[in-house]
Scaffold this motif. Structure first.
Motif, PDB file in Angstrom:
ATOM      1  N   LYS A 126      98.760  29.659  -7.221  1.00 55.59           N
ATOM      2  CA  LYS A 126      97.411  29.467  -7.741  1.00 55.59           C
ATOM      3  C   LYS A 126      96.609  28.651  -6.735  1.00 55.59           C
ATOM      4  CE  LYS A 126      96.333  30.517 -11.422  1.00 55.59           C
ATOM      5  NZ  LYS A 126      96.648  29.982 -12.755  1.00 55.59           N
ATOM      6  N   HIS A 127      95.342  29.017  -6.594  1.00 54.89           N
ATOM      7  CA  HIS A 127      94.457  28.386  -5.612  1.00 54.89           C
ATOM      8  C   HIS A 127      93.328  27.668  -6.347  1.00 54.89           C
ATOM      9  CE1 HIS A 127      96.416  30.742  -2.386  1.00 54.89           C
ATOM     10  NE2 HIS A 127      96.535  31.653  -3.343  1.00 54.89           N
ATOM     11  N   PHE A 128      93.239  26.344  -6.136  1.00 57.06           N
ATOM     12  CA  PHE A 128      92.286  25.514  -6.855  1.00 57.06           C
ATOM     13  C   PHE A 128      91.338  24.825  -5.879  1.00 57.06           C
ATOM     14  CE2 PHE A 128      96.421  24.938  -9.256  1.00 57.06           C
ATOM     15  CZ  PHE A 128      96.127  25.847 -10.256  1.00 57.06           C
ATOM     16  N   LEU A 129      90.218  24.396  -6.418  1.00 55.13           N
ATOM     17  CA  LEU A 129      89.306  23.506  -5.704  1.00 55.13           C
ATOM     18  C   LEU A 129      89.021  22.342  -6.631  1.00 55.13           C
ATOM     19  CD1 LEU A 129      87.565  22.868  -3.247  1.00 55.13           C
ATOM     20  CD2 LEU A 129      85.692  24.136  -4.327  1.00 55.13           C
ATOM     21  N   HIS A 130      89.605  21.170  -6.308  1.00 51.55           N
ATOM     22  CA  HIS A 130      89.451  19.994  -7.162  1.00 51.55           C
ATOM     23  C   HIS A 130      88.407  19.073  -6.555  1.00 51.55           C
ATOM     24  CE1 HIS A 130      90.431  16.391  -9.462  1.00 51.55           C
ATOM     25  NE2 HIS A 130      91.067  17.200 -10.312  1.00 51.55           N
ATOM     26  N   PRO A 131      87.489  18.549  -7.348  1.00 52.09           N
ATOM     27  CA  PRO A 131      86.414  17.721  -6.788  1.00 52.09           C
ATOM     28  C   PRO A 131      86.900  16.446  -6.109  1.00 52.09           C
ATOM     29  CG  PRO A 131      86.435  17.613  -9.192  1.00 52.09           C
ATOM     30  CD  PRO A 131      87.355  18.724  -8.807  1.00 52.09           C
ATOM     31  N   ASP A 132      88.101  15.976  -6.447  1.00 48.09           N
ATOM     32  CA  ASP A 132      88.593  14.721  -5.871  1.00 48.09           C
ATOM     33  C   ASP A 132      89.471  14.901  -4.646  1.00 48.09           C
ATOM     34  OD1 ASP A 132      87.305  13.122  -7.786  1.00 48.09           O
ATOM     35  OD2 ASP A 132      88.947  13.443  -9.211  1.00 48.09           O
ATOM     36  N   VAL A 133      90.176  16.038  -4.539  1.00 45.79           N
ATOM     37  CA  VAL A 133      91.110  16.217  -3.415  1.00 45.79           C
ATOM     38  C   VAL A 133      90.841  17.487  -2.618  1.00 45.79           C
ATOM     39  CG1 VAL A 133      92.896  14.889  -4.593  1.00 45.79           C
ATOM     40  CG2 VAL A 133      92.852  17.390  -4.842  1.00 45.79           C
ATOM     41  N   GLY A 134      89.875  18.303  -3.013  1.00 44.06           N
ATOM     42  CA  GLY A 134      89.540  19.498  -2.263  1.00 44.06           C
ATOM     43  C   GLY A 134      90.446  20.681  -2.577  1.00 44.06           C
ATOM     44  N   PRO A 135      90.593  21.623  -1.616  1.00 44.03           N
ATOM     45  CA  PRO A 135      91.400  22.830  -1.857  1.00 44.03           C
ATOM     46  C   PRO A 135      92.869  22.470  -2.086  1.00 44.03           C
ATOM     47  CG  PRO A 135      90.005  23.075   0.085  1.00 44.03           C
ATOM     48  CD  PRO A 135      89.948  21.634  -0.290  1.00 44.03           C
ATOM     49  N   LEU A 136      93.500  23.246  -2.949  1.00 40.27           N
ATOM     50  CA  LEU A 136      94.876  22.951  -3.342  1.00 40.27           C
ATOM     51  C   LEU A 136      95.549  24.255  -3.740  1.00 40.27           C
ATOM     52  CD1 LEU A 136      96.775  20.492  -3.892  1.00 40.27           C
ATOM     53  CD2 LEU A 136      95.903  20.486  -6.232  1.00 40.27           C
TER      54      LEU A 136
END
Length: 269
Positions: free
Chosen positions: A220-230
């Motif tokens: 799964k590919h996420f974009l978290h506002p605190d740590v960026g792409p994940l």
């Protein structure tokens, strides 16, 4: 959900098969998407009128051999073939009792035993029944960590958070379609699908493709506002003493940027 689930499934999957992928020659303009009924019948080695009755709901109890032949003709993957058998009543539909919504104390302790991995428990309708702290922080952009389908299709954060939203959306709908075969009379599933179809044209379009997908493992590919792409890989584990519950655990590739981002997220937690 409609009464003729078997016929709707066959019709939708027939429309998704390109004639050239199964060696059916094209003769002039085609008025239907995918294969014609007669072509499916020939590929499966069944009578064309019998196959038409299956789609129309006038024949509802095909044999397992016929279903296997149709699954091969329609190029169904293992999840979709199992779903086809459940719709026709040739496979067990549901263990005794419905999926419990209560998570056992032992399972809750296990969730907290993954301090460096987001982990949560879902039921067949993708309701999040329990989650550890890191899972809550990972999903903090959402208004609530309550139901994965609602979060994906109805929460404004869904399209930002899932950087490959189309792929996630297809997977979510495939999971719910599988559940519709496992527990076709579930009031919760009926209500959820009704709401999502009414409020999300994207969900409604995907739902009517009748694509089936089991929840096992994936990236799964996420974009978290605190740590960026994940990018994280999840593994889904069946909870044996609570049929229908699954424990979902996410992990990052060790010693890489995703592991560093996940460690930072854990520190924030």
């Amino acid at each position: 959900m409609a009464d003729n689930q078997l016929g709707e499934f066959l019709r939708a999957r027939r429309g998704a098969v390109s004639p050239d992928t199964v060696g059916v020659p094209a003769h002039g303009a085609r008025r239907v998407a995918g294969l014609r009924r007669e072509e499916v019948a020939v590929l499966a080695g069944v009578n064309a009128d019998y196959y038409a009755r299956l789609e129309q709901g006038r024949e509802r109890r095909p044999s397992a051999q016929v279903l296997d032949a149709l699954g091969h003709a329609l190029r169904l993957d293992p999840d979709a073939r199992a779903h086809l058998h459940r719709l026709a009543g040739t496979a067990p539909v549901l263990p005794l009792g419905r999926t419990p919504d209560r998570v056992s104390p032992a399972l809750r302790r296990l969730l907290d035993g993954f301090p460096g991995s987001p982990a949560y428990v879902v039921n067949r309708t993708l309701d999040v029944l329990a989650a550890n702290t890191l899972a809550e922080v990972l999903h903090s952009p959402f208004s609530d960590l309550d139901n994965l389908a609602r979060m994906t299709f109805l929460d404004p954060a869904g399209r930002r958070f899932h950087t490959r939203w189309d792929r996630t959306a297809q997977a979510v709908v495939g999971h719910l379609r599988e559940s519709s075969g496992l527990d076709p009379d579930s009031p919760r599933l009926r209500a959820l699908v009704r709401t999502l179809c009414a409020d999300s044209p994207d969900f409604a379009g995907l739902w009517h493709t009748h694509t089936v997908r089991g929840k096992t493992h994936d990236a799964k590919h996420f974009l978290h506002p605190d740590v960026g792409p994940l990018t994280l890989t999840y593994l889904a584990l069946d909870v044996r003493d609570a049929p229908g519950q699954q424990l979902i655990v996410y992990q990052a590739e060790p010693s890489g940027p995703d592991a560093e981002a996940l460690a930072l997220l854990a520190a924030l937690a």
